[in-house]
Every structure is written in structure tokens, then in C-alpha cells.
Design an enzyme around this catalytic site. Structure first.
Site, mmCIF file in Angstrom:
data_model
loop_
_atom_site.group_PDB
_atom_site.id
_atom_site.type_symbol
_atom_site.label_atom_id
_atom_site.label_comp_id
_atom_site.label_asym_id
_atom_site.label_seq_id
_atom_site.Cartn_x
_atom_site.Cartn_y
_atom_site.Cartn_z
ATOM 1 N N TRP A 106 0.860 -1.186 0.000
ATOM 2 C CA TRP A 106 0.000 0.000 0.000
ATOM 3 C C TRP A 106 0.903 1.245 0.000
ATOM 4 O O TRP A 106 1.887 1.310 0.718
ATOM 5 C CB TRP A 106 -0.910 0.001 1.240
ATOM 6 C CG TRP A 106 -1.678 1.291 1.333
ATOM 7 C CD1 TRP A 106 -2.733 1.669 0.553
ATOM 8 C CD2 TRP A 106 -1.418 2.372 2.227
ATOM 9 N NE1 TRP A 106 -3.134 2.935 0.891
ATOM 10 C CE2 TRP A 106 -2.353 3.391 1.930
ATOM 11 C CE3 TRP A 106 -0.486 2.597 3.250
ATOM 12 C CZ2 TRP A 106 -2.389 4.607 2.615
ATOM 13 C CZ3 TRP A 106 -0.521 3.805 3.940
ATOM 14 C CH2 TRP A 106 -1.475 4.793 3.624
ATOM 15 N N ASP B 241 -16.007 12.265 -2.526
ATOM 16 C CA ASP B 241 -15.434 10.976 -2.133
ATOM 17 C C ASP B 241 -16.232 10.395 -0.965
ATOM 18 O O ASP B 241 -17.410 10.737 -0.749
ATOM 19 C CB ASP B 241 -13.940 11.178 -1.801
ATOM 20 C CG ASP B 241 -13.104 9.928 -2.036
ATOM 21 O OD1 ASP B 241 -13.098 9.057 -1.148
ATOM 22 O OD2 ASP B 241 -12.473 9.816 -3.108
ATOM 23 N N ASP B 242 -15.626 9.530 -0.206
ATOM 24 C CA ASP B 242 -16.257 8.779 0.879
ATOM 25 C C ASP B 242 -16.989 9.703 1.868
ATOM 26 O O ASP B 242 -16.566 10.829 2.094
ATOM 27 C CB ASP B 242 -15.126 8.032 1.612
ATOM 28 C CG ASP B 242 -15.645 6.876 2.420
ATOM 29 O OD1 ASP B 242 -16.869 6.733 2.559
ATOM 30 O OD2 ASP B 242 -14.806 6.107 2.918
ATOM 31 N N ARG C 53 -9.854 -2.536 7.453
ATOM 32 C CA ARG C 53 -10.490 -1.221 7.522
ATOM 33 C C ARG C 53 -11.933 -1.332 8.034
ATOM 34 O O ARG C 53 -12.854 -0.728 7.498
ATOM 35 C CB ARG C 53 -10.475 -0.538 6.161
ATOM 36 C CG ARG C 53 -10.480 0.973 6.283
ATOM 37 C CD ARG C 53 -10.816 1.653 4.974
ATOM 38 N NE ARG C 53 -10.619 3.078 5.109
ATOM 39 C CZ ARG C 53 -11.212 3.987 4.359
ATOM 40 N NH1 ARG C 53 -12.029 3.623 3.390
ATOM 41 N NH2 ARG C 53 -11.003 5.261 4.549
ATOM 42 N N LYS D 178 -15.956 6.951 -8.922
ATOM 43 C CA LYS D 178 -14.722 6.335 -8.426
ATOM 44 C C LYS D 178 -15.123 5.090 -7.654
ATOM 45 O O LYS D 178 -15.846 5.177 -6.670
ATOM 46 C CB LYS D 178 -13.980 7.326 -7.528
ATOM 47 C CG LYS D 178 -12.724 6.758 -6.869
ATOM 48 C CD LYS D 178 -12.040 7.853 -6.038
ATOM 49 C CE LYS D 178 -10.885 7.317 -5.215
ATOM 50 N NZ LYS D 178 -10.401 8.326 -4.252
ATOM 51 N N TRP D 179 -14.662 3.939 -8.116
ATOM 52 C CA TRP D 179 -15.083 2.648 -7.564
ATOM 53 C C TRP D 179 -13.924 2.110 -6.727
ATOM 54 O O TRP D 179 -12.910 1.696 -7.266
ATOM 55 C CB TRP D 179 -15.408 1.711 -8.723
ATOM 56 C CG TRP D 179 -15.924 0.353 -8.364
ATOM 57 C CD1 TRP D 179 -15.236 -0.638 -7.723
ATOM 58 C CD2 TRP D 179 -17.213 -0.192 -8.658
ATOM 59 N NE1 TRP D 179 -16.025 -1.770 -7.607
ATOM 60 C CE2 TRP D 179 -17.238 -1.522 -8.177
ATOM 61 C CE3 TRP D 179 -18.350 0.317 -9.297
ATOM 62 C CZ2 TRP D 179 -18.351 -2.346 -8.311
ATOM 63 C CZ3 TRP D 179 -19.450 -0.515 -9.431
ATOM 64 C CH2 TRP D 179 -19.456 -1.834 -8.935
ATOM 65 N N ASP D 180 -14.120 2.093 -5.417
ATOM 66 C CA ASP D 180 -13.032 1.750 -4.499
ATOM 67 C C ASP D 180 -13.124 0.295 -4.031
ATOM 68 O O ASP D 180 -14.170 -0.373 -4.198
ATOM 69 C CB ASP D 180 -13.096 2.706 -3.296
ATOM 70 C CG ASP D 180 -11.733 2.987 -2.682
ATOM 71 O OD1 ASP D 180 -10.795 2.204 -2.933
ATOM 72 O OD2 ASP D 180 -11.623 3.975 -1.937
ATOM 73 N N ASN E 287 -11.255 -1.514 -0.600
ATOM 74 C CA ASN E 287 -10.265 -1.157 0.413
ATOM 75 C C ASN E 287 -9.777 -2.257 1.344
ATOM 76 O O ASN E 287 -9.242 -1.960 2.414
ATOM 77 C CB ASN E 287 -10.801 0.007 1.259
ATOM 78 C CG ASN E 287 -10.621 1.320 0.537
ATOM 79 O OD1 ASN E 287 -9.526 1.615 0.066
ATOM 80 N ND2 ASN E 287 -11.682 2.084 0.405
ATOM 81 N N CYS F 220 -10.166 2.033 -8.309
ATOM 82 C CA CYS F 220 -9.358 2.384 -7.140
ATOM 83 C C CYS F 220 -9.403 1.190 -6.202
ATOM 84 O O CYS F 220 -10.425 0.526 -6.079
ATOM 85 C CB CYS F 220 -9.952 3.623 -6.468
ATOM 86 S SG CYS F 220 -9.167 4.049 -4.911
ATOM 87 N N ASP G 175 -2.529 5.753 -3.152
ATOM 88 C CA ASP G 175 -2.957 6.718 -2.137
ATOM 89 C C ASP G 175 -1.816 7.654 -1.772
ATOM 90 O O ASP G 175 -2.019 8.653 -1.099
ATOM 91 C CB ASP G 175 -3.416 5.979 -0.866
ATOM 92 C CG ASP G 175 -4.871 5.556 -0.974
ATOM 93 O OD1 ASP G 175 -5.529 5.931 -1.962
ATOM 94 O OD2 ASP G 175 -5.349 4.852 -0.070
HETATM 95 C C1 DGJ Z 1 -9.129 4.728 -0.310
HETATM 96 C C2 DGJ Z 1 -8.890 5.515 -1.571
HETATM 97 O O1 DGJ Z 1 -7.714 5.099 -2.193
HETATM 98 C C3 DGJ Z 1 -8.875 6.989 -1.212
HETATM 99 O O2 DGJ Z 1 -8.560 7.762 -2.336
HETATM 100 C C4 DGJ Z 1 -10.227 7.355 -0.657
HETATM 101 O O3 DGJ Z 1 -11.185 7.223 -1.652
HETATM 102 C C5 DGJ Z 1 -10.562 6.489 0.538
HETATM 103 N N1 DGJ Z 1 -10.416 5.093 0.241
HETATM 104 C C6 DGJ Z 1 -11.962 6.753 1.005
HETATM 105 O O4 DGJ Z 1 -12.354 5.909 1.986
#
Ligand code: DGJ
Length: 783
Positions: free
Chosen positions: A190, A357-358, A434, A467-469, A471, A515, A537
Site C-alpha cells: 500500500w 469521495d467517501d 479497515r 470512483k469505484w473503491d 479497500n 481504485c 494513495d
Molecule cells: C481509499 C482511496 O484510495 C482513497 O482515495 C479514498 O477514496 C478512501 N479510500 C476513502 O475511503
């Protein structure tokens, strides 16, 4: 072009030739992959095996047909080839052995799959069959002439009455008769994605793979092998990549007699597919390219391939908007007013797209809850997404939104309703990343729900971008609706592709950005659905030089999304100049991710200037031919890269320094790829920040200034001497072979406009334009 004669198959792209043939015994033998050459006959390239070979096995007893020493297109198990194999397939009765023999071929139209590249020139299908077991392997070769790419995939089909288990089925095998190569992989973690690592191959087995369920930030599927003396502009290299976003594996075996076997495909780790009578299994597509003109040329092949044969839909070859992203500007802590203020200042500096964003949904005020509850938080956005989007549109900006559909928080309404939709093992505490769990996309109900819910969200307002994340990585691998758990990880990816493919179809006007905590899923599979990907990030200038350099080997600037963010940087706490953050971010798709209201007026003016510069040269920066310099950041404290416009009328070059050191060798710039015409090479003017000089200012100041005192601060705020002004008239060939020796870097003494003040984390942009009459009139000095 595909030419077939006497069982010899010759596949040509513009600059490469690939050759194999079928033997009388039914083996498919590889002969050549390299520079495009004409052959008179193929005798020169045939393997000569006319003597004994100790313990080696003769295939089916055929005299001197030692399979373990032959270069093969696709090996079977149990025939005497003891190298790593592309397959491991078994049934309870016959065990693992198989013997696939050449049967026939066809040239086919092959544009049917959504998870593959498209618009190939021709596809060759070669059928191999095991007539004892009644199972077959089809090898597919797809030719992309202009890209100098050949792609491969494999279909296994079961004509027998038995059930077979595939424990491994790779997409391609390439056997070379020489193992003297350096293996290049793109590894990290990361915030440290795709750093170049190189190892000289020695007898042994080398693996580049992912086991996390995603293509991963640990080991990107891109693998390159190069001759030890190959550099950016000279020499032989091969590149391999996979159109796949899940667990991948590339195995390279260097044999004791200096041959090389390269295998690439879905990772066989935790992989077991059951193929019943009448069923088939198709692998993802592996991508191969060859260059004898160095690594830049190999990258050009990949870049062309991505821009023309992977990215599809309305955004293919379209310039991408400059965005502001709310994440590092506000994190979860925003009100509608705060967002609108940000959007307003974004509009004022020239930004085109506002991305929320989020934090906009459910009770999402931190990262512990609400993933899954994709309904707007009315406390934050009282007029809903539609009301908010309208306000953003009224400011003259497009509106974009963040989602993370594949995830669920236990703290959510969705989890209350469907705890069984999360990937976990009943009765055991699952691994948590997370604070969230992964939704089981191998389950049809989950996929149907996601498609409908996202359709509702995406059609609830005037949305231009998503933007499709993603995590966290998958743990506790288990699909509650699957009979065979060895299928879970692959079915997850297939399920994900099904969902995003449907959403692509339903929302063709939305620009989707991939993403996964930055670049945890930066691969060709994602790029089939997401024309651009959030690269990392980590937006720190220094770290990004490594990340963007590494990424550029396989992926074009048009899909590499970069943001200018605040300092101290939120990941590294490092301070770097605003100019450098922009200069680097401009080599790709530009965005800003910071609270613009925290910038002072000079900084805002600088941003205005950056954005207008980027708009002027955007198509070159996103779609120009991208070159890396010989001195890579992985081995030097400075590097540069440049993008040349299609017409070769102009190029933009970025020069990037890590730390300044005394006794530096000269900075000499070489530019490959221009015409041998006259060009003007000049630097983009960069104002100096006097603060850099600390107390040295007193050597030139008429009055003594106390460092960091009020007067010093005032002088530094308002007085920004111009940096150096370098201009050269130079022919393309001189720029390529003789180079430009830039002015000396400032090192302690002798400040003037004849030295470059870069210091730590300094950078420059250079503009190279064809010299013409118009230019002469506008720049009299030069004429
Ligand atoms: C991880 C992404 O890489 C960030 O850019 C951001 O969108 C956060 N998540 C939001 O929770």
C-alpha cells in the site's frame, strides 16, 4: 498476419514474428519469437536432437524426441516434460496424466468476451486433443499487428463422461532457447506500488504472483525479461501481462541447459475447478510483446495496446477531465457548504469535475460503518445527491461520486438484513480490514442486488464520473452458494466483472475510475471497465516518482490518475514544492486533492497557471508517446520522462530530482523519438521561493533580514525571482545523440539566473516545439 504451411504456423505483427509447428507425433513445438524476419525455410531454427540424452524420456518412444529438452507451445503432464507445466488436471480414475495432441486449427472471428481485449487483426485457434480421455485444449492466439502484441488464452473442454478437476490452467506457455535474461517485476505495498525490481535469472524457478484475491499492490501481473545489456532505447526484451484482476501467477523456469519456460495465468493457489461432462473452462487472456529497441519501445507496445484494445467505450482515446477530489480536503468531515466552497474555488482555478469521495451515505462519519447503505446522508446533503449535483453543475463543474460496492460494514442496515452476504466462515471471527468485510460476489443474489442498487444511485443525479473503491483484501475465502470452494476466488472476479460490465452498459456516459486503496488492483482486467485508475494513495512527490516510473512500463499515462495534494503530505509528512507536485502529476490524468482555501494567493495563482498549462498540453501528456530516460529513479537521484505528441510537433519533458547532492554529474537531456527537424527546447518558467535560501538572502539584501522574521517573511511572500531561462535551438538528432547539457545546479555559491536552483525535491518542465516561422515571429530573440 497468420500464415500456415505444412503445419508451420507463422504469426506476424508489424515488427515481430512468432513461429511454431506441429510434429508428426502431435506435439506443438515452438521455434521462434522475436524481431520480424523472413524465413527461407525453417531448418535454421529447428531443434537438432539426433543423439542420446541420458535419463531423458523419448515421447511415446519416438527415437530422439526428448520432450524435456524441447520448446513446446503447451505441455501435457506425464509425458516426460519435467519442467513447470501450464496445467494440472485430473479425474479420479485416470489421475493426472494427459497427452494433448495437435488435431486441427481454425482462423476465427473472436470478439465475444467482455473480459478480453478487442479489435484484433486475426485469431488463430489450435485444437489439441487427448483421445484416451476425451478432453481437449484449444489454444487461442490473437494478433494485434500495430501494437506488436500477441495475446493467448486457453479453453479446456470435457467431452468425456467423467468429471475433471482443474488445479492449474495457465493462459500461455512460452519456451525460449536461451535463459540469459534479467527478470523485471513491479512490486510493493500500500502506498508503495509498482517499484521496479530486477534479478538476473540463474538456473531455477522464479515466481511473480498474487494470493490476496486481487491483482495486488504486492506484485503487479506485468513481468518483463530483458537481455542483461538492454536499456531504455536499445536491446531485446519481452513483456507479459494478464487481462485479469484476481490472483495471478507468472512462473519462469531457467533450466540447467539454459532454456527458459515462461508461464502465466490464474494463480493455481487455492484454485480447483470442477468441469463436468460437456462443460468447459476458459482462462483469462495473457498479453505478450517483444521489442529489440529497448524498454521504451516495449512500453509503447503496451501503451498502444491499452489505449486501442483494452480501454473501450466513450472514453477511449478521449482527453480526461481535471478533477478535484474531496477526500484529503475534508475526509469524512464535511457539510454541503464546505463542499460547495471547495467546488467554487476549484472552478475558479479552472478545474472541470468535482468528485465527492467517501462519507456521503448512511451514517458514514468515519470508516467503521455504513458500507452497503448506499442512501444519501440527508444531514450532510439535505437536498440529496440530486440537489447537490445540481448545485455543483450550476457552478460550472461536472459531478462525480465515490462508491465501494463490493464491501460491507457489520455496522450497516445491509448487514442486518443479509449477514450471509459477507465473505466469512460461519462460527469463526473473520479477518477484518479497515473495519469492513467483502461481499460475496460469487453469489448471484449479491450481484443482482449490487447492479440494481448502483443503478439507483447512478441514476439519482446528473453523474459524469464514478470512483469505484476496494479497500481490503479477501480473507476467510468461502462462497456460501458454491459447492466447490476451489472456485471461489475466480468466481468472485467473474462476478465482479459481470456487475461492472452491466453498469458500464447501463451508464455509458459515466467515466469510471478504478481504485483499490490506490493501486491494489491496477491491471488490464480493470482497464477493460475503468479507463483510468487511481495510481496510489501516496501523493508524495518523491514516492510518486518511483510509483509512476514503475507503472509506466506497462500502462499508458491516459490511465494513470495523479493528484496534487497538500503539504506536509498526508502519507509521508514530507514538504515538497507545489511546482514539483504538479510537474510530476501532469504526466498522466491530473487531479487536485487538497483544501484549496488553505492555499495563499500566490499558490492559487500558481495552480491557475498549472491548470492552464495542463489544458494546453493535455492531449500530449495523456496520449503522447511516453519515454523514460536512461537514468531511472530506481538507480539514480534524478530522472526525467517525456511525452511526444503524435505529430511530433511538440513534446513535454519533466525532470525530477530526489535529494540534491554535492559534486553532481551534469544533467544532460537526451530525447529520442523526434523528427530530425529543428526544435526549440525551453524550460517552463518556474519562480523561485526565496525561503529556500534561508540566511543566504542577506548576501544580496541591502538591509539585514532576520530569518523567519516579519520582514523576511514579507519579502519572501512578495518577491519571487524568476528562475533560470534556458532555450536551445536544436535538431532532433542532436537532441537524441548529443543531448542538451543543462545549466549547473546551484550548490552553495554563485547564485544567478545562469544556475538552476532545484534543491531537494526540485523539478522542471521543459517544452519542446518544432521551430517554424510562426514561432520565429513570436520569439524574435531566437530568430
Ligand atoms: C481509499 C482511496 O484510495 C482513497 O482515495 C479514498 O477514496 C478512501 N479510500 C476513502 O475511503
Amino acid at each position: 498476419m497468420i500464415s500456415i504451411k505444412n503445419n508451420f504456423f507463422k504469426l506476424d505483427t508489424e515488427k515481430t514474428t512468432y513461429l511454431f509447428s506441429a510434429t508428426e507425433s502431435g506435439l506443438l513445438v515452438h521455434h521462434y519469437y522475436g524481431k520480424r524476419v523472413p524465413f527461407h525455410d525453417y531448418n535454421n531454427i529447428m531443434l537438432k536432437q539426433e543423439g542420446g540424452m541420458g535419463t531423458a524420456i523419448e515421447y511415446e518412444g519416438n527415437r530422439f524426441e526428448y520432450v524435456d529438452n524441447m520448446e513446446l507451445e503447451f505441455s501435457s503432464f506425464g509425458i516426460g516434460d519435467y519442467r513447470e507445466l501450464p496445467l494440472s488436471i485430473q479425474n479420479q480414475i485416470h489421475g493426472y496424466s494427459n497427452n494433448f495432441k495437435y488435431r486441427n486449427y481454425q482462423i476465427i472471428d473472436d470478439n465475444d468476451s467482455f473480459m478480453r481485449s478487442y479489435n484484433q487483426n486475426q485469431t488463430l485457434k489450435v485444437d489439441l486433443y487427448d483421445s484416451t480421455l476425451n478432453i481437449g485444449i484449444e489454444l487461442y492466439y490473437r494478433i494485434f499487428e500495430k501494437a506488436n502484441v500477441i495475446t493467448r488464452y486457453v479453453k479446456f473442454y470435457n467431452n468425456s463422461n467423467l468429471t475433471f478437476n482443474i488445479e492449474r490452467l495457465f493462459s500461455m506457455q512460452l519456451d525460449l532457447n536461451d535463459a540469459n535474461y534479467v527478470m523485471m517485476t513491479f512490486d510493493g505495498a500500500w502506498a508503495k506500488e509498482r517499484h521496479l525490481n530486477e534479478k538476473l535469472l540463474n538456473c531455477g524457478i522464479y515466481i511473480n504472483d498474487s494470493k490476496s484475491g486481487a491483482s495486488s499492490n504486492k506484485h503487479n501481473p506485468l513481468v518483463i525479461i530483458r537481455k542483461p545489456n538492454t536499456d531504455e532505447i536499445n536491446g531485446v526484451c519481452y513483456g507479459f501481462n494478464l487481462v485479469y484482476s484476481g490472483n495471478h501467477k507468472t512462473t519462469i523456469e531457467a533450466t540447467p541447459n539454459q532454456k527458459l519456460r515462461i508461464l502465466q495465468g490464474i494463480n493455481d493457489y487455492a484454485f480447483n475447478f470442477e468441469i463436468k461432462s460437456g462443460e468447459e473452462f476458459i482462462t483469462p487472456e495473457a498479453v505478450m510483446s517483444y521489442s529489440d529497441e529497448g524498454l521504451n519501445n516495449l512500453s509503447h507496445n503496451f501503451h498502444y495496446f491499452v489505449n486501442h484494445h483494452i480501454v473501450r467505450g466513450e472514453f477511449k482515446n478521449k482527453v480526461r477531465p481535471i478533477l478535484i477530489n474531496s477526500w484529503e480536503a475534508t475526509y469524512f468531515n464535511f457539510t454541503e457548504k464546505k463542499l460547495l466552497d471547495l467546488a467554487k474555488s476549484a472552478k475558479e482555478v479552472g478545474i472541470e469535475l468535482f468528485v465527492l469521495d467517501d462519507g456521503w451515505f448512511g451514517l458514514r462519519n468515519d470508516d467503521t460503518s455504513s458500507l452497503g447503505d448506499w442512501d444519501v446522508n440527508k444531514k450532510k446533503l439535505p437536498n440529496g445527491l440530486n440537489g447537490h449535483a445540481n448545485k455543483i453543475n450550476k457552478l460550472g463543474l461536472d459531478f462525480g461520486l465515490w462508491v465501494e460496492p463490493e464491501m460491507i460494514n457489520e455496522e450497516s442496515e445491509l448487514y442486518k438484513r443479509h449477514p450471509d452476504w459477507a465473505v466469512k466462515i460461519n462460527g469463526r471471527m473473520p479477518g477484518i480490514g479497515r473495519n469492513q468485510l467483502v461481499l460475496d460476489l460469487s453469489n448471484l443474489d449479491v450481484r443482482t442486488y449490487l447492479i440494481e442498487k448502483m443503478t439507483e444511485v447512478f441514476s439519482s443525479c446528473n453523474l459524469q464520473y464514478v470512483k469505484w473503491d476496494y479497500n481490503r483484501n479477501i480473507t476467510d475465502m468461502f462462497g456460501s452458494t458454491l459447492k466447490n470452494q476451489g472456485e471461489f476466488l475466480h468466481r468472485y472476479i467473474l462476478g465482479f466483472y459481470e456487475v461492472i460490465n452491466e453498469l458500464n452498459k447501463r451508464f455509458p456516459h459515466i467515466l469510471f475510475e478504478g481504485c483499490a486503496s490506490g493501486g491494489n488492483r491496477f491491471d488490464l482486467g480493470m482497464l477493460c471497465f475503468f479507463p483510468q485508475i487511481w495510481t496510489s494513495d501516496n501523493t508524495d512527490y518523491l514516492e510518486r516518482i518511483y510509483i509512476q516510473s514503475g507503472t509506466s512500463y506497462g500502462y499508458p499515462p491516459s490511465c494513470i490518475s495523479n493528484h496534487v495534494s497538500a503539504v506536509p503530505n498526508h502519507q509521508t509528512l514530507r514538504n515538497t514544492p507545489l511546482a514539483s507536485r504538479f510537474n510530476l502529476a501532469s504526466f498522466g490524468v491530473l487531479g487536485y486533492e487538497l483544501n484549496l482555501s488553505e492555499l495563499n494567493s500566490e499558490e492559487l495563482n500558481e495552480v491557475i497557471d498549472q491548470i492552464s498549462f495542463y489544458k494546453k498540453y493535455r492531449s500530449t501528456l495523456q496520449y503522447g508517446k511516453f519515454y523514460r530516460s536512461e537514468n531511472s529513479i530506481f538507480s539514480s537521484n534524478r530522472t526525467y520522462f517525456y511525452a511526444i505528441s503524435e505529430t511530433k510537433e511538440q513534446a513535454i519533458l519533466g525532470f525530477f530530482q530526489a535529494l540534491i547532492h554535492p559534486a553532481l554529474n551534469e544533467d544532460i537531456i537526451y530525447v529520442d523519438g523526434l523528427e530530425n527537424d529543428l526544435y526549440v527546447f525551453r524550460n517552463k518558467m518556474q519562480k523561485l521561493n526565496l525561503k529556500m535560501f534561508g540566511g543566504l538572502i542577506n548576501y544580496v539584501s541591502p538591509i539585514k533580514l532576520k530569518v523567519n522574521g516579519k520582514l523576511h517573511n514579507l519579502v519572501c511572500k512578495f518577491y519571487h525571482p524568476k528562475g533560470e531561462n534556458e532555450r536551445y535551438l536544436i535538431y532532433g538528432d542532436a537532441l537524441k545523440y548529443a543531448g542538451i547539457r543543462l545549466t549547473q545546479q546551484f550548490m552553495g555559491t554563485g547564485f544567478s539566473d545562469k544556475v538552476r536552483v532545484l534543491g531537494d525535491f526540485g523539478s522542471r518542465i521543459y517544452i519542446i516545439k518544432k521551430y517554424n516561422e510562426k514561432y520565429k515571429l513570436n520569439h524574435k530573440k531566437i530568430s
